[in-house]
Write a protein that holds these residues in place. Structure first.
Motif, PDB file in Angstrom:
ATOM      1  N   ARG A 159       4.326  -4.715  -1.206  1.00 33.79           N
ATOM      2  CA  ARG A 159       3.927  -5.669  -2.192  1.00 33.79           C
ATOM      3  C   ARG A 159       3.848  -4.883  -3.507  1.00 33.79           C
ATOM      4  O   ARG A 159       4.071  -5.494  -4.442  1.00 33.79           O
ATOM      5  N   TYR A 160       3.355  -3.525  -3.559  1.00 29.84           N
ATOM      6  CA  TYR A 160       3.168  -2.849  -4.730  1.00 29.84           C
ATOM      7  C   TYR A 160       4.548  -2.697  -5.405  1.00 29.84           C
ATOM      8  O   TYR A 160       4.682  -2.842  -6.676  1.00 29.84           O
ATOM      9  N   PRO A 161       5.567  -2.009  -4.817  1.00 31.37           N
ATOM     10  CA  PRO A 161       7.038  -1.724  -5.389  1.00 31.37           C
ATOM     11  C   PRO A 161       7.298  -3.286  -5.844  1.00 31.37           C
ATOM     12  O   PRO A 161       7.890  -3.145  -7.209  1.00 31.37           O
ATOM     13  N   MET A 164       5.414  -4.405  -8.997  1.00 31.65           N
ATOM     14  CA  MET A 164       5.834  -3.654 -10.258  1.00 31.65           C
ATOM     15  C   MET A 164       7.427  -4.049 -10.588  1.00 31.65           C
ATOM     16  O   MET A 164       7.586  -4.224 -11.810  1.00 31.65           O
ATOM     17  N   ILE A 219       1.708  -3.669 -13.505  1.00 29.81           N
ATOM     18  CA  ILE A 219       2.732  -2.572 -13.573  1.00 29.81           C
ATOM     19  C   ILE A 219       1.971  -1.486 -13.350  1.00 29.81           C
ATOM     20  O   ILE A 219       2.222  -0.578 -12.551  1.00 29.81           O
ATOM     21  N   SER A 223       1.931   1.077 -10.150  1.00 34.03           N
ATOM     22  CA  SER A 223       2.301   2.325 -10.115  1.00 34.03           C
ATOM     23  C   SER A 223       1.418   3.231  -9.711  1.00 34.03           C
ATOM     24  O   SER A 223       1.811   4.233  -8.979  1.00 34.03           O
ATOM     25  N   ILE A 224       0.010   3.293 -10.037  1.00 35.34           N
ATOM     26  CA  ILE A 224      -0.833   4.115  -9.766  1.00 35.34           C
ATOM     27  C   ILE A 224      -1.402   4.125  -7.973  1.00 35.34           C
ATOM     28  O   ILE A 224      -1.379   5.362  -7.395  1.00 35.34           O
ATOM     29  N   ILE A 225      -1.221   2.993  -7.580  1.00 34.56           N
ATOM     30  CA  ILE A 225      -1.430   2.937  -6.012  1.00 34.56           C
ATOM     31  C   ILE A 225      -0.292   3.540  -5.381  1.00 34.56           C
ATOM     32  O   ILE A 225      -0.527   4.376  -4.371  1.00 34.56           O
ATOM     33  N   SER A 226       0.988   3.165  -5.826  1.00 36.16           N
ATOM     34  CA  SER A 226       2.128   4.134  -5.063  1.00 36.16           C
ATOM     35  C   SER A 226       2.173   5.412  -5.292  1.00 36.16           C
ATOM     36  O   SER A 226       2.420   6.094  -4.261  1.00 36.16           O
ATOM     37  N   ALA A 227       1.864   5.751  -6.598  1.00 43.03           N
ATOM     38  CA  ALA A 227       1.651   7.476  -6.826  1.00 43.03           C
ATOM     39  C   ALA A 227       0.583   7.903  -6.075  1.00 43.03           C
ATOM     40  O   ALA A 227       1.002   9.012  -5.601  1.00 43.03           O
ATOM     41  N   ALA A 229      -0.431   7.118  -3.019  1.00 42.77           N
ATOM     42  CA  ALA A 229       0.226   7.176  -1.532  1.00 42.77           C
ATOM     43  C   ALA A 229       1.154   8.253  -1.463  1.00 42.77           C
ATOM     44  O   ALA A 229       1.339   9.040  -0.762  1.00 42.77           O
ATOM     45  N   ILE A 230       2.029   8.401  -2.639  1.00 42.03           N
ATOM     46  CA  ILE A 230       3.171   9.276  -2.401  1.00 42.03           C
ATOM     47  C   ILE A 230       2.654  10.864  -2.480  1.00 42.03           C
ATOM     48  O   ILE A 230       2.743  11.648  -1.736  1.00 42.03           O
ATOM     49  N   ASP A 231       1.580  10.921  -3.442  1.00 45.58           N
ATOM     50  CA  ASP A 231       1.031  12.193  -3.621  1.00 45.58           C
ATOM     51  C   ASP A 231       0.367  12.576  -2.049  1.00 45.58           C
ATOM     52  O   ASP A 231       0.749  13.917  -1.736  1.00 45.58           O
TER      53      ASP A 231
END
Lengths: 243, 243
Positions: A159-161, A164, A219, A223-227, A229-231
């Motif tokens: 959902r987040y990608p 965005m 957006i 971006s923040i939630i994805s970043a 999770a990636i972190d």
């Protein structure tokens, strides 16, 4: 210059036969088969904003009863994406399919577009950018919004990608929409809005500005939630390798 | 119709005084102060593609020596974002700053644009969409590309969200670029490319298609990696709550 003026005068005579006079700006814009709206402005605007309000409220109650766990931001995002998707599909989809002869339409949606066009006559003159941007919006951001709304409710990891990408598309399309209009105004001296401030400020500026503010927020949120999770995933990956 | 034809003839006479004749299509397009390129096509194209090849190769070696851990996809992505960012900033930035009098430019970049314009004369006619799209590309996707390249090298967690937004912007801008051109061709019968197939197929179709294929891939890659990380984070969050 005299030759140009004579050409312009002749052009005007020839065009008035093909294109009836109309109240849109610039006054010499070529509007295909224009017919004045049969319904009043209060009636048309009440229908439009009433339908939006009903859909927005209905999504609130459906969203809350289907997934009571939705937090405030998730619930508001769902309501936004359903409303935005419906506007893209129905309102902008109608324009994409009927752009060629919108000037003569007397349907509710056709009349709404003729009312909106007081703030931007490009909707009645088969403008290449407006038609292409609206077609992409109707065909991709419309279904995209509804898919994101569904994904929020089921908490799908995509959902987040997708949020965005869809919000990014809406944002960029809107920036180009404002920018092309500003360019034609400042560089070519061609103004598409009627002089009454209401049309420019409410229809053109404010209504479109909603699609700058909310997608802009979504957006950044996506971006923040994805970043984050990636972190987290990267740290865990690193931790494993060290062990 | 006779009046329209007469008006057209008069218009042409008036315009030829203000706008010199040129080899761009449509032949009656208004190109400000056109002057033929002083350098030959092989020379200009060698400079452009040579500069691209040097930058691409240099990024390969610098990227490899700075971060030997970069995998193939990361290394290629870095090379792509550096090249793409440089093209946006330098080549498209030059256009955004000089669109008003590009027809008379004899600089290398100006001549390159006049050569490219054989495939799309809108670059010489102060077209609102092309100018706005190129300005956003130069001002935002240009620096954005370079930031993504840097983030890949340092493995910043924001690299995938930003990659998706920048690639999404490039992709959407390119779709609208193709679409507006196609619309004017099919609806208005206005063709911006010269009839020689080379211009249409190599410059217009192929060169821009690169910005469909690679950004398309990078959007999908960024979305999948972000969604996987979000999925993992969600599962861990859920696991914690159950315990």
């Amino acid at each position: 210059m005299a030759a140009a003026a004579a050409a312009l005068a002749l052009n005007k005579t020839a065009n008035s036969v093909l294109y009836p006079p109309h109240p849109y700006y610039p006054l010499d814009a070529l509007v295909n088969g224009y017919v004045e709206n049969k319904d009043g402005v209060p009636y048309l605007l009440t229908l439009f904003f009433g339908a939006c309000a009903i859909l927005f409220t209905a999504t609130y109650f459906v969203g809350q009863s289907v997934t009571p766990k939705l937090n405030r931001v998730e619930l508001f995002s769902t309501m936004w994406f359903v409303l935005s998707g419906a506007i893209h599909l129905i309102f902008e989809g109608y324009y994409a399919l009927n752009f060629a002869d919108m000037g003569e339409k007397q349907t509710i949606l056709g009349q709404l577009w003729k009312e909106y066009a007081f703030s931007d006559s490009r909707y009645l003159t088969q403008n290449a950018f407006v038609l292409c941007m609206e077609s992409v919006t109707a065909a991709f951001w419309g279904p995209g919004c509804l898919i994101v709304a569904y994904m929020i409710v089921v908490r799908h990891p995509m959902r987040y990608p997708l949020q965005m990408l869809v919000s990014g598309g809406q944002f960029y399309g809107d920036v180009l929409y404002y920018a092309t209009c500003g360019f034609d105004h400042f560089v070519w001296g061609k103004t598409y809005a009627r002089p009454e401030p209401f049309y420019f400020w409410f229809y053109f500026f404010f209504m479109n500005f909603i699609w700058i503010v909310i997608p802009g927020y979504l957006i950044i949120e996506g971006s923040i939630i994805s970043a984050r999770a990636i972190d987290k995933a990267q740290r865990q990956e690193k931790g494993k390798k060290v062990q």
